[in-house]
Design an enzyme around this catalytic site. Sequence first.
Site, PDB file in Angstrom:
ATOM      1  N   SER A  49     -12.404  -3.554   8.773  1.00 20.52           N
ATOM      2  CA  SER A  49     -11.866  -3.999   7.492  1.00 20.52           C
ATOM      3  C   SER A  49     -12.574  -5.272   7.064  1.00 20.52           C
ATOM      4  CB  SER A  49     -10.368  -4.269   7.621  1.00 20.52           C
ATOM      5  OG  SER A  49     -10.151  -5.404   8.456  1.00 20.52           O
ATOM      6  N   ASP A  84     -14.084  -0.312   6.200  1.00 24.33           N
ATOM      7  CA  ASP A  84     -12.796   0.325   5.921  1.00 24.33           C
ATOM      8  C   ASP A  84     -12.110  -0.371   4.745  1.00 24.33           C
ATOM      9  OD1 ASP A  84     -10.631   2.037   6.299  1.00 24.33           O
ATOM     10  OD2 ASP A  84      -9.685   0.740   7.789  1.00 24.33           O
ATOM     11  N   GLU A 135     -11.540   6.737  -2.338  1.00 27.74           N
ATOM     12  CA  GLU A 135     -10.101   6.987  -2.207  1.00 27.74           C
ATOM     13  C   GLU A 135      -9.461   7.199  -3.567  1.00 27.74           C
ATOM     14  OE1 GLU A 135      -6.038   4.722  -0.731  1.00 27.74           O
ATOM     15  OE2 GLU A 135      -7.812   4.555   0.514  1.00 27.74           O
ATOM     16  N   GLY A 178       0.190   1.514   9.476  1.00 23.49           N
ATOM     17  CA  GLY A 178       1.174   0.860  10.332  1.00 23.49           C
ATOM     18  C   GLY A 178       2.098   1.858  10.992  1.00 23.49           C
ATOM     19  N   HIS A 207      -5.854   8.513   6.530  1.00 23.03           N
ATOM     20  CA  HIS A 207      -5.586   7.142   6.962  1.00 23.03           C
ATOM     21  C   HIS A 207      -4.188   7.085   7.583  1.00 23.03           C
ATOM     22  CE1 HIS A 207      -8.909   4.736   5.043  1.00 23.03           C
ATOM     23  NE2 HIS A 207      -9.131   5.949   4.563  1.00 23.03           N
ATOM     24  N   GLY A 208      -3.939   6.053   8.375  1.00 20.64           N
ATOM     25  CA  GLY A 208      -2.611   5.901   8.975  1.00 20.64           C
ATOM     26  C   GLY A 208      -2.347   6.904  10.068  1.00 20.64           C
ATOM     27  N   GLY A 209      -3.320   7.084  10.975  1.00 20.88           N
ATOM     28  CA  GLY A 209      -3.175   8.098  12.018  1.00 20.88           C
ATOM     29  C   GLY A 209      -2.248   7.725  13.158  1.00 20.88           C
ATOM     30  N   ASN A 229      -8.035   7.978  10.860  1.00 17.79           N
ATOM     31  CA  ASN A 229      -8.118   6.553  11.160  1.00 17.79           C
ATOM     32  C   ASN A 229      -6.984   6.097  12.073  1.00 17.79           C
ATOM     33  OD1 ASN A 229      -9.970   6.942   9.049  1.00 17.79           O
ATOM     34  ND2 ASN A 229      -9.542   4.955   8.135  1.00 17.79           N
ATOM     35  N   THR A 232      -3.407   0.625  14.283  1.00 14.93           N
ATOM     36  CA  THR A 232      -2.159   0.026  14.778  1.00 14.93           C
ATOM     37  C   THR A 232      -1.862   0.430  16.215  1.00 14.93           C
ATOM     38  OG1 THR A 232      -1.271   0.008  12.538  1.00 14.93           O
ATOM     39  CG2 THR A 232       0.305  -0.212  14.332  1.00 14.93           C
TER      40      THR A 232
END
Length: 288
Positions: A49, A84, A135, A178, A207-209, A229, A232
């Site tokens: 990021s 990212d 995106e 998250g 995203h947010g895997g 992705n 967290t």
Amino acid sequence: MLVSAKEMLDKAVAGHYAVAHINLNNLEWTKAVLEIAQELKAPVILGVSEGANKYMGGYKTVAAMVKTMDESLGITVPVALHLDHGTYEGAKGCIEAGYTSVMFDGSHFDLEENLEKTTEIVKLAHKQGISVEAEVGTIGEDKNGVVGMGEIADPEECKRLADLGIDFLAAGIGNIHGVYPANWQGLNFEALQKIKEKIGDLPLVLHGGTGIPKEMIQKAISLGVAKINVNTECQIAFAKATRAYIEAGKDQQGKGFDPRKLLAPGAQAIKDTVKEKMEMFGCIGKAE
């Protein structure tokens, strides 16, 4: 072996698996992910990021670290260094710094501005063989305990972005950055299927895997998701392992305070987490 992400994701679509995108946060993260990817013969995308770039010293510092470590460790599997959720200026900076892949996240702009800026980034990146992720829709996020559920992407808008020549597309389908809240409704597979019908074989990004159930992950892959992705989950595993080491008093035994020893359990926890994800995504052995 640093490469663009395009070929590895095109192969993932054809092979019905997904490549793990693992966010980096420091040198330990980088080394752990590279080593486990090599051990498992799995292609991997190292995501950074803009905040993590700044923390680690800037785009050029990160690019130099990853390139040098990739060579020094003798990594032979395909590795993409990817920005990212990049801004327009961030994407340009990473293209200049030697990243092999960038994401321009224009999802917070109106569609026409997103299309315009994405077009410019595609032209700049493709001149240097760098892959581009775009995106549309928005990814939900936990901000100070308040979870925003994001916005489901419009299939027609996805088609317009796909037509710009991007290499892969992130589309909001109910996924969240998250930890997922207890009242999460799950991924919207109806929306995902409609998007897939519009964009054809273009790889999709989830995203947010972190924390998405295995059955949902595998269904998403069957519907065209080729990049997932994870950030967290690795952070939580790293923190848990480091806390256990300190609470056991190991940092007070001999030279247990040495950073190389103090950070080793966390680094191993990252490897274990990444291995678990790669098994779930079906990408182990795909770089042989």
